[in-house]
Scaffold this motif. Sequence first.
Motif, PDB file in Angstrom:
ATOM      1  N   THR A 131       0.825  -1.208   0.000  1.00 18.90           N
ATOM      2  CA  THR A 131       0.000   0.000   0.000  1.00 18.90           C
ATOM      3  C   THR A 131       0.858   1.256   0.000  1.00 18.90           C
ATOM      4  O   THR A 131       0.609   2.204  -0.761  1.00 18.90           O
ATOM      5  CB  THR A 131      -0.921   0.005   1.227  1.00 18.90           C
ATOM      6  OG1 THR A 131      -1.698  -1.193   1.243  1.00 18.90           O
ATOM      7  CG2 THR A 131      -1.843   1.213   1.203  1.00 18.90           C
ATOM      8  N   SER A 145       2.452   1.819  -3.328  1.00 18.72           N
ATOM      9  CA  SER A 145       1.459   2.269  -4.314  1.00 18.72           C
ATOM     10  C   SER A 145       1.229   3.768  -4.184  1.00 18.72           C
ATOM     11  O   SER A 145       1.184   4.497  -5.192  1.00 18.72           O
ATOM     12  CB  SER A 145       0.138   1.512  -4.113  1.00 18.72           C
ATOM     13  OG  SER A 145       0.314   0.126  -4.310  1.00 18.72           O
ATOM     14  N   LEU A 146       1.086   4.235  -2.950  1.00 18.97           N
ATOM     15  CA  LEU A 146       0.922   5.668  -2.722  1.00 18.97           C
ATOM     16  C   LEU A 146       2.179   6.434  -3.130  1.00 18.97           C
ATOM     17  O   LEU A 146       2.097   7.545  -3.672  1.00 18.97           O
ATOM     18  CB  LEU A 146       0.603   5.933  -1.251  1.00 18.97           C
ATOM     19  CG  LEU A 146      -0.740   5.399  -0.743  1.00 18.97           C
ATOM     20  CD1 LEU A 146      -0.852   5.609   0.765  1.00 18.97           C
ATOM     21  CD2 LEU A 146      -1.904   6.074  -1.462  1.00 18.97           C
ATOM     22  N   TYR A 153     -10.482  -3.169  -0.796  1.00 16.98           N
ATOM     23  CA  TYR A 153      -9.158  -2.563  -0.621  1.00 16.98           C
ATOM     24  C   TYR A 153      -8.934  -1.434  -1.621  1.00 16.98           C
ATOM     25  O   TYR A 153      -8.437  -0.358  -1.257  1.00 16.98           O
ATOM     26  CB  TYR A 153      -8.089  -3.645  -0.795  1.00 16.98           C
ATOM     27  CG  TYR A 153      -6.687  -3.112  -0.926  1.00 16.98           C
ATOM     28  CD1 TYR A 153      -5.932  -2.789   0.190  1.00 16.98           C
ATOM     29  CD2 TYR A 153      -6.100  -2.945  -2.194  1.00 16.98           C
ATOM     30  CE1 TYR A 153      -4.635  -2.300   0.074  1.00 16.98           C
ATOM     31  CE2 TYR A 153      -4.811  -2.469  -2.324  1.00 16.98           C
ATOM     32  CZ  TYR A 153      -4.085  -2.148  -1.179  1.00 16.98           C
ATOM     33  OH  TYR A 153      -2.808  -1.666  -1.320  1.00 16.98           O
ATOM     34  N   ASN A 154      -9.319  -1.640  -2.873  1.00 23.02           N
ATOM     35  CA  ASN A 154      -9.069  -0.632  -3.902  1.00 23.02           C
ATOM     36  C   ASN A 154      -9.837   0.657  -3.634  1.00 23.02           C
ATOM     37  O   ASN A 154      -9.348   1.752  -3.918  1.00 23.02           O
ATOM     38  CB  ASN A 154      -9.438  -1.182  -5.280  1.00 23.02           C
ATOM     39  CG  ASN A 154      -8.476  -2.249  -5.753  1.00 23.02           C
ATOM     40  OD1 ASN A 154      -7.323  -2.278  -5.328  1.00 23.02           O
ATOM     41  ND2 ASN A 154      -8.940  -3.145  -6.614  1.00 23.02           N
ATOM     42  N   LEU A 210      -8.048   2.448  -0.866  1.00 27.32           N
ATOM     43  CA  LEU A 210      -6.822   3.034  -1.408  1.00 27.32           C
ATOM     44  C   LEU A 210      -7.138   4.285  -2.221  1.00 27.32           C
ATOM     45  O   LEU A 210      -6.428   5.303  -2.123  1.00 27.32           O
ATOM     46  CB  LEU A 210      -6.093   2.007  -2.273  1.00 27.32           C
ATOM     47  CG  LEU A 210      -4.761   2.444  -2.894  1.00 27.32           C
ATOM     48  CD1 LEU A 210      -3.748   2.769  -1.798  1.00 27.32           C
ATOM     49  CD2 LEU A 210      -4.216   1.363  -3.825  1.00 27.32           C
ATOM     50  N   THR A 232      -7.954   7.118   0.207  1.00 29.43           N
ATOM     51  CA  THR A 232      -6.732   7.622   0.833  1.00 29.43           C
ATOM     52  C   THR A 232      -5.933   8.482  -0.137  1.00 29.43           C
ATOM     53  O   THR A 232      -5.424   9.548   0.230  1.00 29.43           O
ATOM     54  CB  THR A 232      -5.862   6.453   1.322  1.00 29.43           C
ATOM     55  OG1 THR A 232      -6.616   5.644   2.232  1.00 29.43           O
ATOM     56  CG2 THR A 232      -4.608   6.953   2.020  1.00 29.43           C
ATOM     57  N   VAL A 290      -4.512   7.591   7.337  1.00 29.05           N
ATOM     58  CA  VAL A 290      -4.969   6.201   7.374  1.00 29.05           C
ATOM     59  C   VAL A 290      -5.409   5.815   8.779  1.00 29.05           C
ATOM     60  O   VAL A 290      -6.433   5.148   8.968  1.00 29.05           O
ATOM     61  CB  VAL A 290      -3.866   5.259   6.871  1.00 29.05           C
ATOM     62  CG1 VAL A 290      -4.285   3.797   7.015  1.00 29.05           C
ATOM     63  CG2 VAL A 290      -3.534   5.571   5.411  1.00 29.05           C
ATOM     64  N   LEU A 341      -7.451  -1.148   5.193  1.00 27.93           N
ATOM     65  CA  LEU A 341      -6.205  -0.670   4.595  1.00 27.93           C
ATOM     66  C   LEU A 341      -5.198  -0.383   5.690  1.00 27.93           C
ATOM     67  O   LEU A 341      -5.563   0.063   6.778  1.00 27.93           O
ATOM     68  CB  LEU A 341      -6.481   0.614   3.796  1.00 27.93           C
ATOM     69  CG  LEU A 341      -5.321   1.229   3.017  1.00 27.93           C
ATOM     70  CD1 LEU A 341      -5.016   0.391   1.793  1.00 27.93           C
ATOM     71  CD2 LEU A 341      -5.659   2.662   2.605  1.00 27.93           C
ATOM     72  N   VAL A 397      -1.020   1.115   6.045  1.00 27.69           N
ATOM     73  CA  VAL A 397       0.258   1.530   5.480  1.00 27.69           C
ATOM     74  C   VAL A 397       1.365   1.185   6.471  1.00 27.69           C
ATOM     75  O   VAL A 397       1.107   0.937   7.648  1.00 27.69           O
ATOM     76  CB  VAL A 397       0.268   3.046   5.151  1.00 27.69           C
ATOM     77  CG1 VAL A 397      -0.656   3.356   3.993  1.00 27.69           C
ATOM     78  CG2 VAL A 397      -0.106   3.864   6.371  1.00 27.69           C
TER      79      VAL A 397
END
Length: 306
Positions: free
Chosen positions: A75, A78-79, A170-171, A174, A177, A249, A258, A260
């Motif tokens: 995660t 990805s961010l 989850y998506n 995400l 966020t 988060v 989620l 991080v």
Amino acid sequence: MKLDRRYRTLDKYRFIIGFLALPLLFYAIFVISPFVQAIYYSLTDWDGGTAANFVGLDNYQKMWNDDRFWDSAKTSLSLLVVAPVVTLALGMFFAYMIMAGGRHRKGQAVSGVFGSTFYKIVYFFPQVLSIAIIAVVWMRVFSTRSGLLNGTLGAIGLGDLEQAWLGGEYNLALFATLTVLCWSFVGFYVVLFSAAMGAIPRDIYEAALLDGAGRTKTFFKVTLPLIWDTVRTGWIYMGIQALDSFAIVLVMVPEHALKVTPVFLYERFREGQFGYATSIGVVLLVVSVVFSLIIMRVGNRDRIEY
């Protein structure tokens, strides 16, 4: 003669060292020392007390085999990849509109849209808010039952698009966020890029207009190369912010939806696994340094003087 030159050189370095000694001492105590201590404690089984037995790389081995760590790292990475691109792209677009997106006015090669000063204030407003307050507000916006987003979709007849934005897939969590992260920082980059664009001489824009360049071509051929150093610095800063995203988060997203890496680190501290948590912090430090070096290396280009 040579002796006098040596004395002058020595006096110069004494003067420089005299001014730098105290700042470097404070930097070593309050910046370098914590890093060194963190690396040491990451090699121990420290539980927050006085005892800290040396265990070598056991914490890092535990981290390597911890699926929860890798889930949080996925995660965070990805961010790290997406958030800087989106935030900086929006920041440059809005800044360019403010500085050069308006109609051509008499006696001006480029001019901003009407009310550009007001827009700067509006865009920058999230920067004066606490990140915890931002997370609470957006948590209410994304709330499944009473949230502004789902309520608006239902009111305009798009109820089929209502989602459990934070507690569902989850998506979706995400995406929520990422939305809050970009919204929180885009105003900072609007002001930053506006200042960089404002330093570009208007003569350069006039030359581009005389050559028949439109706004799009002017941006990519003139503006972007001239503010590239600022963009690169902003990319590094935004990447570090995306890699953190701790408060957003922790406050906004339910634990099961989620997680991080900084939140995972916080939970290990809360459980008393101080040595393990510190090793995670060291990994975050290494990732931040590697990311910064990559951006500095990949984004390096000849400096344009004007």
